[in-house]
Design an enzyme around this catalytic site. Sequence first.
Site, PDB file in Angstrom:
ATOM      1  CE1 TYR A  54      -9.206  16.907   5.025  1.00  0.00           C
ATOM      2  CE2 TYR A  54     -11.382  16.117   4.443  1.00  0.00           C
ATOM      3  CZ  TYR A  54     -10.088  15.869   4.838  1.00  0.00           C
ATOM      4  OH  TYR A  54      -9.684  14.588   5.049  1.00  0.00           O
ATOM      5  NE  ARG A  71      -1.421  10.008  -1.787  1.00  0.00           N
ATOM      6  CZ  ARG A  71      -2.316  10.460  -0.883  1.00  0.00           C
ATOM      7  NH1 ARG A  71      -2.812  11.671  -0.937  1.00  0.00           N
ATOM      8  NH2 ARG A  71      -2.701   9.673   0.096  1.00  0.00           N
ATOM      9  CE  LYS A 110      -6.191  14.940   5.663  1.00  0.00           C
ATOM     10  NZ  LYS A 110      -7.088  13.794   5.569  1.00  0.00           N
ATOM     11  CD  GLU A 126      -3.383  13.260   5.812  1.00  0.00           C
ATOM     12  OE1 GLU A 126      -3.661  13.015   6.993  1.00  0.00           O
ATOM     13  OE2 GLU A 126      -3.941  12.708   4.846  1.00  0.00           O
ATOM     14  CG  ASP A 127      -1.945  13.777   1.511  1.00  0.00           C
ATOM     15  OD1 ASP A 127      -2.537  12.774   1.946  1.00  0.00           O
ATOM     16  OD2 ASP A 127      -2.553  14.722   0.973  1.00  0.00           O
ATOM     17  CG  ASP A 170      -5.597  10.671   7.859  1.00  0.00           C
ATOM     18  OD1 ASP A 170      -6.445   9.949   8.402  1.00  0.00           O
ATOM     19  OD2 ASP A 170      -5.884  11.639   7.128  1.00  0.00           O
ATOM     20  CG  ASP A 171      -2.814   9.699   3.343  1.00  0.00           C
ATOM     21  OD1 ASP A 171      -3.832  10.241   2.927  1.00  0.00           O
ATOM     22  OD2 ASP A 171      -1.814  10.329   3.745  1.00  0.00           O
ATOM     23  CG  ASN A 229     -10.309  12.918  -1.682  1.00  0.00           C
ATOM     24  OD1 ASN A 229     -11.491  12.926  -1.942  1.00  0.00           O
ATOM     25  ND2 ASN A 229      -9.815  12.336  -0.600  1.00  0.00           N
TER      26      ASN A 229
HETATM   27  N1  LIG Z   1     -11.233   9.201   0.717  1.00  0.00           N
HETATM   28  C1  LIG Z   1     -10.218   9.225   1.533  1.00  0.00           C
HETATM   29  O1  LIG Z   1     -10.367   9.373   2.754  1.00  0.00           O
HETATM   30  C2  LIG Z   1      -8.837   9.081   1.005  1.00  0.00           C
HETATM   31  C3  LIG Z   1      -8.574   9.140  -0.322  1.00  0.00           C
HETATM   32  N2  LIG Z   1      -7.297   8.990  -0.785  1.00  0.00           N
HETATM   33  C4  LIG Z   1      -7.090   9.139  -2.215  1.00  0.00           C
HETATM   34  O2  LIG Z   1      -6.617   7.925  -2.750  1.00  0.00           O
HETATM   35  C5  LIG Z   1      -5.820   8.188  -3.896  1.00  0.00           C
HETATM   36  C6  LIG Z   1      -4.584   7.322  -3.835  1.00  0.00           C
HETATM   37  O3  LIG Z   1      -3.814   7.603  -2.704  1.00  0.00           O
HETATM   38  P1  LIG Z   1      -2.540   6.700  -2.342  1.00  0.00           P
HETATM   39  O4  LIG Z   1      -2.908   5.282  -2.219  1.00  0.00           O
HETATM   40  O5  LIG Z   1      -1.857   7.307  -1.203  1.00  0.00           O
HETATM   41  O6  LIG Z   1      -1.664   6.908  -3.649  1.00  0.00           O
HETATM   42  P2  LIG Z   1      -0.532   5.993  -4.225  1.00  0.00           P
HETATM   43  O7  LIG Z   1       0.182   6.811  -5.220  1.00  0.00           O
HETATM   44  O8  LIG Z   1       0.229   5.369  -3.107  1.00  0.00           O
HETATM   45  O9  LIG Z   1      -1.319   4.817  -4.987  1.00  0.00           O
HETATM   46  C7  LIG Z   1      -2.022   4.968  -6.160  1.00  0.00           C
HETATM   47  C8  LIG Z   1      -2.292   3.581  -6.723  1.00  0.00           C
HETATM   48  O10 LIG Z   1      -3.152   3.716  -7.845  1.00  0.00           O
HETATM   49  C9  LIG Z   1      -2.638   2.921  -8.894  1.00  0.00           C
HETATM   50  N3  LIG Z   1      -3.068   3.429 -10.193  1.00  0.00           N
HETATM   51  C10 LIG Z   1      -2.604   4.504 -10.877  1.00  0.00           C
HETATM   52  N4  LIG Z   1      -3.201   4.573 -12.088  1.00  0.00           N
HETATM   53  C11 LIG Z   1      -4.053   3.534 -12.163  1.00  0.00           C
HETATM   54  C12 LIG Z   1      -4.930   3.063 -13.166  1.00  0.00           C
HETATM   55  N5  LIG Z   1      -5.054   3.697 -14.322  1.00  0.00           N
HETATM   56  N6  LIG Z   1      -5.647   1.953 -12.903  1.00  0.00           N
HETATM   57  C13 LIG Z   1      -5.543   1.299 -11.731  1.00  0.00           C
HETATM   58  N7  LIG Z   1      -4.715   1.705 -10.733  1.00  0.00           N
HETATM   59  C14 LIG Z   1      -3.988   2.806 -10.954  1.00  0.00           C
HETATM   60  C15 LIG Z   1      -1.135   2.980  -8.723  1.00  0.00           C
HETATM   61  O11 LIG Z   1      -0.480   1.918  -9.418  1.00  0.00           O
HETATM   62  C16 LIG Z   1      -1.045   2.856  -7.213  1.00  0.00           C
HETATM   63  O12 LIG Z   1      -1.106   1.505  -6.835  1.00  0.00           O
HETATM   64  C17 LIG Z   1      -5.569   9.690  -3.901  1.00  0.00           C
HETATM   65  O13 LIG Z   1      -6.392  10.293  -4.865  1.00  0.00           O
HETATM   66  C18 LIG Z   1      -6.023  10.149  -2.535  1.00  0.00           C
HETATM   67  O14 LIG Z   1      -6.579  11.430  -2.557  1.00  0.00           O
HETATM   68  C19 LIG Z   1      -6.242   8.740   0.038  1.00  0.00           C
HETATM   69  C20 LIG Z   1      -6.444   8.695   1.386  1.00  0.00           C
HETATM   70  C21 LIG Z   1      -7.757   8.922   1.967  1.00  0.00           C
HETATM   71  C1  LIG Z   2      -8.436  12.466   2.348  1.00  0.00           C
HETATM   72  C2  LIG Z   2      -7.024  12.226   2.249  1.00  0.00           C
HETATM   73  O1  LIG Z   2      -6.342  12.085   3.248  1.00  0.00           O
HETATM   74  C3  LIG Z   2      -6.399  12.138   0.951  1.00  0.00           C
HETATM   75  O2  LIG Z   2      -7.084  12.215  -0.061  1.00  0.00           O
HETATM   76  O3  LIG Z   2      -5.173  11.998   0.919  1.00  0.00           O
HETATM   77 MG   LIG Z   3      -4.289  12.244   2.883  1.00  0.00          MG
END
Ligand SMILES: NC(=O)C1=CN([C@@H]2O[C@H](COP(=O)(O)OP(=O)(O)OC[C@H]3O[C@@H](n4cnc5c(N)ncnc54)[C@H](O)[C@@H]3O)[C@@H](O)[C@H]2O)C=CC1
Ligand SMILES: CC(=O)C(=O)O
Ligand SMILES: [Mg+2]
Length: 617
Positions: A137, A190, A208, A279-280, A302-303, A459
């Site tokens: 993972y 993504r 997953k 997912e993603d 999930d996201d 991540n």
């Molecule tokens: N810990 C967890 O369980 C999870 C973590 N994530 C992580 O969250 C991150 C984002 O995922 P999503 O929202 O789906 O992506 P997304 O692409 O939909 O959104 C990213 C956001 O970050 C903003 N962004 C980009 N550069 C920036 C900067 N320099 N300053 C401020 N904002 C900025 C973008 O404008 C956008 O609003 C990924 O790295 C993903 O791995 C996502 C889901 C679960």
């Molecule tokens: C953990 C997860 O779902 C993500 O980073 O997209």
């Molecule tokens: Mg995800």
Amino acid sequence: MWRHAAARRSAQIRRLLSTSAPSTGAGSAVRGPCIVHKRGTDILHDPWYNKDTAFPLTERDRLGLRGLLPPRVMSFEQQYERFINSYHSLEHNTKGEPESVVSLAKWRILNRLHDRNETLYYRVLIDNIKDFAPIIYTPTVGLVCENYSGLFRRPRGMYFSAKDKGEMMSMIYNWPAEKVDMIVVTDGSRILGLGDLGVQGIGIPIGKLDVYVAAAGINPQKVLPIMLDVGTNNEKLLEDKLYLGLRQPRLEGEEYLAVVDEFMEAVHARWPKAVVQFEDFQMKWAFETLQRYRNRFCMFNDDVQGTAGVALAGLLGAVRAQGRPLKDFTKQKIVVVGAGSAGLGVLSMAKHAMLRMPGTHKSGELGEGHNQFWVLDKDGLITKSRKGLDPAVARFARGYGPEEVQDLHEGASLVGVVKKVKPHVLLGLSGVGGIFNEEVLKAMKDSDSPCPAIFAMSNPTTNAECTSEDVFKHVGENAVFASGSPFSNVTLSNGRKGYANQANNMYLFPGIGLGALLSGARHISDGMLHAASECLASYITDDAIRKGILFPEVSSIRHITARVGAAVARAAVDEDLAEGCSEVDPRELKSMSESDTVDYVARKMWYPVYSPLVNDK
Ligand SMILES: NC(=O)C1=CN([C@@H]2O[C@H](COP(=O)(O)OP(=O)(O)OC[C@H]3O[C@@H](n4cnc5c(N)ncnc54)[C@H](O)[C@@H]3O)[C@@H](O)[C@H]2O)C=CC1
Ligand SMILES: CC(=O)C(=O)O
Ligand SMILES: [Mg+2]
């Protein structure tokens, strides 16, 4: 030294294996016979049934295996010990190599076992989930996806491409299992914070679903990872000669939706009760597909939804860490960096939770205009003066209330916002590694909270907004920290531990899927998702919270998942969404007490032991 460590490990392994059934989710350690429709080498090459050298002599005779294996019959315990020892030798032999080389070597050895013998694979995964989760993972799965075309040896899961239009209804029958319970699907657009990885994103559904098997005890014969290959806009991949996906730009608009529609119809036609986890997917499709399918199929994103529940549990933990009552959640100042699918999911669930806090309606304190959030995206602070604001984001844009006195302008920088707002919580879902830099973290020292909370949820590790070390060094030793990928705890100056919690949707998605499945939910409602989040939030004791522990240990994930699954199933029953499953009808589910439901869910969890195999020919 190495020998002592090996002896210690052997004792640990014996201890682990002598408890034939762990307390939660064991199912039964003694399994009834399993009918196989194949013989001889076909069985040895099928990881669902293969036992390698552990086939007893009677079974070798019965299944036409005699002479196809070395004569010595090994026990499961011996096979287990052999694997763990080779894994530790690999760790020993790769010391000093670059981290990516070591991680990929570890992934390979696990992947080979996965491809060969699923029973042994899932047993070592369950027993060692804390050590192996970072490999199957996040973070290693990200590296695997980036290199997938080169690493590819054997297919796993199904691939539906833009070229398969019109064929999916028949293709779905190519999958060999009669029953599928859990599907994780991606379009690779993504992948974690790594962007568009096209077909190479298949590593995510595989990872997953491994977590589903380990945490939720879904039978691995009933899981299906799926890649929807609609092209990629990643120029590097399009030019890569080894790239295994379609070499064309991503489909857009109606053409894209037609592919996903056809896929969903095909899945539903063959397995109407399967739960589908999206997912993603890039933001626009994450929201569009969620809206399009959530009332028609048993699915969730999930996201958007799993992450929201985990973050909400962490945010409530941050209130408790300050020694404040939960209702003070409505007064927390929360800066969210990233307004994408995950960030907006978190914002909307947190807002909903604030509006539901007891007493808030009576006092009239909170209305839709009440805004405890400061949201930034790549263009800085989002305010109502932003042009072309999406309605989903507009709800959280600054400028709707008295907060304007804070004199923050459209596009204000992160450090500027933190300095002015002095937030209780700084939460990152931006995908931008290191964006919570020293200056930002030092500004969090002046937070209005005695225990400022920093959630660096992006991540994989390289994309995390900051590290645990950074937080305890720059914000202070009273900070609380959580990250999407695992970090190490930090030793503080007083000798105590600064906890590096993992705030990852892995704490919820397995329970959401399991609860939906076992209740036979028609669809997955907000109520079911809130129940999952509340269950996770209440799992941590006040004592633990005071130490800065916001989330449980990954090693207890099976235990947590049984509880989350039960909470989700009960919410489905309460909302009359439960249609029951093969063994339990909705009336029986309704009559179960909370602890009966947890027992029921735990009993239904699959646990890897070798079943006696019987051939039907
Ligand atoms: N810990 C967890 O369980 C999870 C973590 N994530 C992580 O969250 C991150 C984002 O995922 P999503 O929202 O789906 O992506 P997304 O692409 O939909 O959104 C990213 C956001 O970050 C903003 N962004 C980009 N550069 C920036 C900067 N320099 N300053 C401020 N904002 C900025 C973008 O404008 C956008 O609003 C990924 O790295 C993903 O791995 C996502 C889901 C679960
Ligand atoms: C953990 C997860 O779902 C993500 O980073 O997209
Ligand atoms: Mg995800």
